[in-house]
Design an enzyme around this catalytic site. Structure first.
Site, short mmCIF file in Angstrom:
data_model
loop_
_atom_site.label_atom_id
_atom_site.label_comp_id
_atom_site.label_asym_id
_atom_site.label_seq_id
_atom_site.Cartn_x
_atom_site.Cartn_y
_atom_site.Cartn_z
N SER A 159 -1.65 1.27 8.36
CA SER A 159 -2.61 2.17 7.71
C SER A 159 -2.32 3.64 7.96
O SER A 159 -2.36 4.44 7.03
CB SER A 159 -4.04 1.83 8.16
N HIS A 169 2.75 15.90 -12.83
CA HIS A 169 1.85 16.98 -13.23
C HIS A 169 2.51 18.35 -13.09
O HIS A 169 2.20 19.27 -13.85
CB HIS A 169 0.57 16.96 -12.38
N ASP A 188 0.97 14.83 -0.86
CA ASP A 188 0.00 15.77 -1.42
C ASP A 188 0.26 17.19 -0.90
O ASP A 188 0.09 18.17 -1.64
CB ASP A 188 -1.43 15.34 -1.10
N ARG A 196 0.83 -1.21 0.00
CA ARG A 196 0.00 0.00 0.00
C ARG A 196 0.86 1.26 0.00
O ARG A 196 0.50 2.26 -0.62
CB ARG A 196 -0.95 -0.02 1.20
N SER A 210 9.28 3.38 3.54
CA SER A 210 9.11 2.11 4.25
C SER A 210 8.89 2.43 5.72
O SER A 210 9.75 3.03 6.35
CB SER A 210 10.36 1.23 4.09
N GLY A 211 7.75 2.04 6.24
CA GLY A 211 7.45 2.33 7.63
C GLY A 211 8.51 1.80 8.57
O GLY A 211 9.03 2.52 9.42
N SER A 212 8.89 0.54 8.39
CA SER A 212 9.88 -0.10 9.26
C SER A 212 11.31 0.26 8.88
O SER A 212 12.21 0.18 9.70
CB SER A 212 9.73 -1.62 9.20
N GLY A 213 11.50 0.63 7.62
CA GLY A 213 12.86 0.89 7.13
C GLY A 213 13.66 -0.37 6.93
O GLY A 213 14.87 -0.32 6.76
N THR A 214 12.97 -1.51 6.92
CA THR A 214 13.67 -2.80 6.78
C THR A 214 13.24 -3.59 5.55
O THR A 214 13.79 -4.67 5.31
CB THR A 214 13.43 -3.68 8.02
N THR A 215 12.29 -3.11 4.78
CA THR A 215 11.82 -3.84 3.60
C THR A 215 12.99 -4.04 2.64
O THR A 215 13.57 -3.08 2.14
CB THR A 215 10.67 -3.07 2.91
N GLU A 237 0.64 4.73 5.87
CA GLU A 237 0.31 4.82 4.45
C GLU A 237 -0.54 6.05 4.15
O GLU A 237 -0.29 6.77 3.17
CB GLU A 237 -0.44 3.54 4.03
N ARG A 275 1.49 13.11 -9.19
CA ARG A 275 1.34 14.54 -8.91
C ARG A 275 2.62 15.31 -9.25
O ARG A 275 2.55 16.42 -9.78
CB ARG A 275 0.96 14.76 -7.45
#
Length: 194
Positions: free
Chosen positions: A158, A70, A169, A56, A96-101, A161, A67
């Protein structure tokens, strides 16, 4: 699979939306406008901007890429078939939320090795991704496996994300208003083969 009554669902939805908005409002109060401004300055200096995220978060980064396109930035989504090689003078926005992906960390390592700048968009400053990054944009949201609900009542990542979308934005909105580009001019970049 599930069987709920319409009234019960309506009640839960009526409670969920304000909770989600309130969590984002509280998170917004903790964001650093200076950190976000530093990212915008790096974007202005970059030859090309590359974005990456998984799941996500990846979808939020694709929305950000659209954007930025654009506004006239040269922007690519890492992993797409038409995305060129990242080079010195380019910028990678790696979320990456965890920074580990692992795929995101590897992309950041590759970008760093070429001399490109790396911005980590993450919930933590203590991670493999943060260690590689030239700049960290800290999003103080819960990580995916933060199941105790102290930061967020929402499932998994969530809040992170949602915040990635809102922050990117806000970056778009800020650049757009500073640029004085009319909406009609930006619209010319909008996809016309939908």
């Amino acid at each position: 699979m599930f069987e709920f009554e319409k009234e019960t669902v309506a009640t839960r939805v009526s409670a969920a939306l304000p909770m989600i908005l309130e969590e984002n409002r509280r998170l917004e109060e903790q964001l650093s406008a200076d950190e976000i401004a530093a990212v915008v300055l790096l974007m202005q200096q970059a030859n090309s901007i590359f974005v990456i995220g998984a799941g996500r978060t990846g979808l939020m980064m694709k929305a950000a890429a659209m954007r930025l396109m654009h506004l006239g930035f040269t922007v690519y989504v890492a992993g797409e078939t038409t995305t060129p090689a990242i080079q010195k003078g380019d910028l990678l926005l790696a979320a990456s939320g965890s920074g580990t992906t692992s795929s995101i960390v590897k992309a950041a390592e590759k970008a760093q090795a070429t001399g490109a700048q790396v911005v980590a968009i993450s919930t933590t400053t203590q991670s493999p991704l943060a260690a590689i990054a030239d700049t960290i944009l800290l999003i103080p949201a819960a990580q995916k496996q933060d199941f105790n609900g102290t930061i967020s009542q929402q499932y998994a990542g969530s809040l992170f994300e949602q915040s990635v979308l809102l922050v990117t934005d806000a970056i778009f909105q800020s650049i757009w208003t500073l640029s004085n580009l009319p909406a009609e001019e930006i619209w010319k970049q909008h996809a016309n083969m939908e």
